[in-house]
Write an enzyme that holds these catalytic residues in place. Structure first.
Site, PDB file in Angstrom:
ATOM      1  N   ASP A 203     -53.482 -67.665 -15.218  1.00 37.16           N
ATOM      2  CA  ASP A 203     -52.199 -68.364 -15.398  1.00 37.16           C
ATOM      3  C   ASP A 203     -52.156 -68.353 -16.878  1.00 37.16           C
ATOM      4  OD1 ASP A 203     -51.845 -68.566 -12.732  1.00 37.16           O
ATOM      5  OD2 ASP A 203     -52.293 -70.668 -12.659  1.00 37.16           O
TER       6      ASP A 203
ATOM      7  N   GLU B  96     -58.182 -68.530 -11.517  1.00 34.60           N
ATOM      8  CA  GLU B  96     -56.790 -68.885 -11.424  1.00 34.60           C
ATOM      9  C   GLU B  96     -56.166 -69.370 -12.625  1.00 34.60           C
ATOM     10  OE1 GLU B  96     -53.529 -68.901 -10.075  1.00 34.60           O
ATOM     11  OE2 GLU B  96     -54.774 -69.095  -8.215  1.00 34.60           O
TER      12      GLU B  96
ATOM     13  N   SER C  88     -50.021 -65.721  -7.312  1.00 34.85           N
ATOM     14  CA  SER C  88     -50.558 -66.524  -8.541  1.00 34.85           C
ATOM     15  C   SER C  88     -50.390 -65.693  -9.861  1.00 34.85           C
ATOM     16  CB  SER C  88     -52.069 -66.991  -8.293  1.00 34.85           C
ATOM     17  OG  SER C  88     -52.849 -65.997  -8.123  1.00 34.85           O
TER      18      SER C  88
END
Length: 599
Positions: free
Chosen positions: A301, A297, A516
């Site tokens: 990002d 994640e 995400s």
């Protein structure tokens, strides 16, 4: 004379509170039903340390909200005239009476000023107490609750009480009745030999109806180049010297690995290879550079948000919070979800990045209404100061956040166990920009794109026209009646590509998907818009939604194909105009740049 009378009355109230009668007149402040999917276990160990956060009322928040909408409305004369840190703090500060009465209550339990901390506006108090004392203060009993599916355990209660005279001076105390489970918004992370090949090889072009040309390989693998082509930003170079900044939040021990970032830059943005980001630890948050501890994640990002916006100065916030409680080890901390911890820190800073993306969320119904409202109010404070906040809309379609429709449990958490579409939080907060997902070129809605209607927050005026058009003219009459709240805040607001993103994770390339991916992507383009405005001598965009739903609508690619199934239904359909699958659509940077430079 009036001042003397007020002081006399306040003294009388404080003395009354400090008296045995004042303290014994307890009344339930908050109670919840036994939460679905959680099992109550043994009583909490008496010496277990609980960090209580006490929210004092913000009597002038409505004034702050008025300022927020004025400085965020492109048709208003005050557009862009964001408030200072000090002005915001003054507007959310509690009355002196509330502060003094809560102080008296804490003093009655043996606390002095140095035993707890206050937020800069004095609207939050944080103190750490053993469970046995927390039970006495709140006239309750804490137990160890275990989540059936994950095995996570927390210390919570189903109700707590306060002296009745304090009810109007304390909005809430948490973590007490909150059974939220903050989750990463991520659907898939997968590998193959084909996916591990270089992303640089050019292919044939796809000509879109808006005149944009996109490499055909973008249908299988999404890169920075794909996104700049698809969203019409090729050739724009942001400035590193105009004061613009971008931030990414990290939670749940998600670490952004620098070696992975370097490999990503070498693969997709060679000019950025020797660049990095500023790391900020909040509440002991870590960012281990052990490659085996890299977070998919966090890597996703930071790689795409910072890759799209290089050389804009970038920050990665790592916030610790909500570790599992292990009764036999006696874990010393048991915190509520860490949005408030992050907000406490960021709101105390004089300078905050103008664009921040978050790819985490909870099921809205698991977050107590008063707590969700206070967190949302914190986001409004950042918006009033000139920061744009993006949140992933979720990966469960209209369901409970589980990306697999076959295993979704779409039931209310209020004891009724009624079937219902479940919104996600903070995407449902009206003061943030919720980002849904698309896939392929030409774009269609990705099936897992979270969207729907809040039960906690009413629909804000800025989206009334767009949402009413969908409800009245695009949604077949009676469809899903009773499964959602048509008067609630609708989301997502916008969308971006959300699958097949090529990242580097633990030293190897692979593909990842989820909203995400769409949130940091959209945030990247917002940061580019901020760079254009700042270079032109204009203020940053700040709270974005009033602009998006007015003049900004002309800067989006409308997505009209696809749906977001969940809860045993096909979900909502993408349609012309706004819809609860892709929002207003995906960005056309060149058009949006022209719009934001004209206001």
């Amino acid at each position: 004379m009036r001042a003397a009378l007020a002081i006399s009355l306040l003294s009388a109230v404080v003395l009354g509170l400090a008296s045995p009668t004042g303290l014994s007149n307890l009344k339930v402040k908050e109670s919840v039903s036994s939460p679905r999917g959680w099992i109550q276990g043994t009583r909490a160990p008496a010496d277990h340390s609980i960090e209580l956060k006490i929210a004092l009322p913000q009597p002038n928040f409505n004034v702050l909200e008025k300022h927020l909408y004025e400085v965020s409305d492109p048709s208003h004369s005050r557009y862009g005239q964001h408030l200072s840190k000090e002005a915001v703090e003054e507007l959310v500060a509690p009355h002196a009476t509330s502060i003094q009465l809560v102080n008296a209550w804490l003093s009655s339990h043996g606390f002095e000023e140095g035993d707890f901390s206050r937020s800069p506006a004095k609207d939050w108090i944080t103190l750490r107490v053993p469970a046995v004392l927390a039970e006495k203060m709140l006239d309750t009993t804490f137990h160890v609750w275990t989540h059936e599916e994950s095995g996570d355990a927390v210390i919570r209660t189903l109700s707590y009480s306060l002296p009745e005279s304090l009810h109007e001076h304390i909005d809430l105390i948490q973590p007490t009745t909150m059974f939220a489970r903050m989750k990463k918004q991520k659907t898939t992370f997968r590998w193959s030999e084909k996916q591990a090949t270089s992303a640089a090889a050019p292919g044939s072009k796809i000509q879109l109806s808006n005149g944009i040309s996109v490499d055909a390989s973008c249908n299988e693998t999404v890169t920075i180049t794909c996104l700049k082509e698809l969203y019409n930003a090729v050739g724009f170079e942001p400035s590193a010297k105009n004061g613009n900044q971008i931030g990414i939040t990290g939670y749940l021990e998600q670490f952004a690995n620098l070696e992975d970032l370097k490999l990503f830059f070498a693969d997709q943005n060679p000019a950025a290879v020797n660049s990095s980001f500023k790391f900020v630890s909040i509440n002991g948050g870590q960012n281990s550079q052990n490659v085996s501890e890299a977070g998919a994640e966090a890597d996703l990002d930071t790689q795409f948000a910072f890759g799209l916006t290089f050389p804009t100065p970038a920050t990665f916030f790592s916030t610790a919070g909500m570790p599992p409680f292990i009764p036999d080890i006696g874990t010393p901390t048991d915190s509520n979800e860490p949005y408030t911890t992050w907000l406490d820190f960021v709101l105390a800073q004089s300078v905050v990045p103008q664009t921040i993306s978050t790819s985490y969320g909870d099921d809205e119904q698991t977050v107590p209404v008063n707590f969700a409202q206070r967190v949302c109010n914190g986001f409004a404070q950042l918006g009033a100061r000139g920061t744009t906040l993006m949140f992933s809309s979720g990966d469960g379609g209209v369901g409970d956040g589980d990306p697999d429709p076959a295993t979704q449990q779409c039931f209310t958490n209020d004891g009724r166990n009624a079937t219902q579409f479940l919104a996600g939080f903070p995407a449902s907060c009206p003061f943030v920009t919720a980002v849904g997902g698309t896939i392929h070129v030409p774009e269609v809605a990705v099936s897992f794109s979270g969207g729907g209607f809040s039960k906690t927050f009413s629909r804000p005026a800025y989206q009334n026209a767009a949402v009413e058009d969908f409800l009245q003219n695009k949604l077949p009459k009676g469809r899903y009646a009773g499964l959602f709240n048509p008067n609630g805040r609708a989301f997502p607001d916008v969308s971006a590509q959300a699958d097949n993103f090529r990242i580097f994770f633990q030293g190897s390339p692979g593909l990842i998907g989820g909203t995400s991916a769409s949130s940091p992507t959209f945030a990247g383009f917002v940061s580019l818009l901020n760079s254009a405005r700042l270079s032109a001598g204009k203020p940053p965009l700040g709270f974005l939604n009033p602009l998006l739903y007015s003049t900004g609508e002309l800067g989006f690619n409308d997505i009209t194909i696809g749906n977001n199934p969940g809860c045993g239904t096909p979900g909502f359909n993408a349609t012309e105009g706004w819809d609860p699958v892709t929002g207003l659509g995906t960005p056309n940077f060149a058009k949006l740049r022209g719009i934001v430079l004209s206001v």
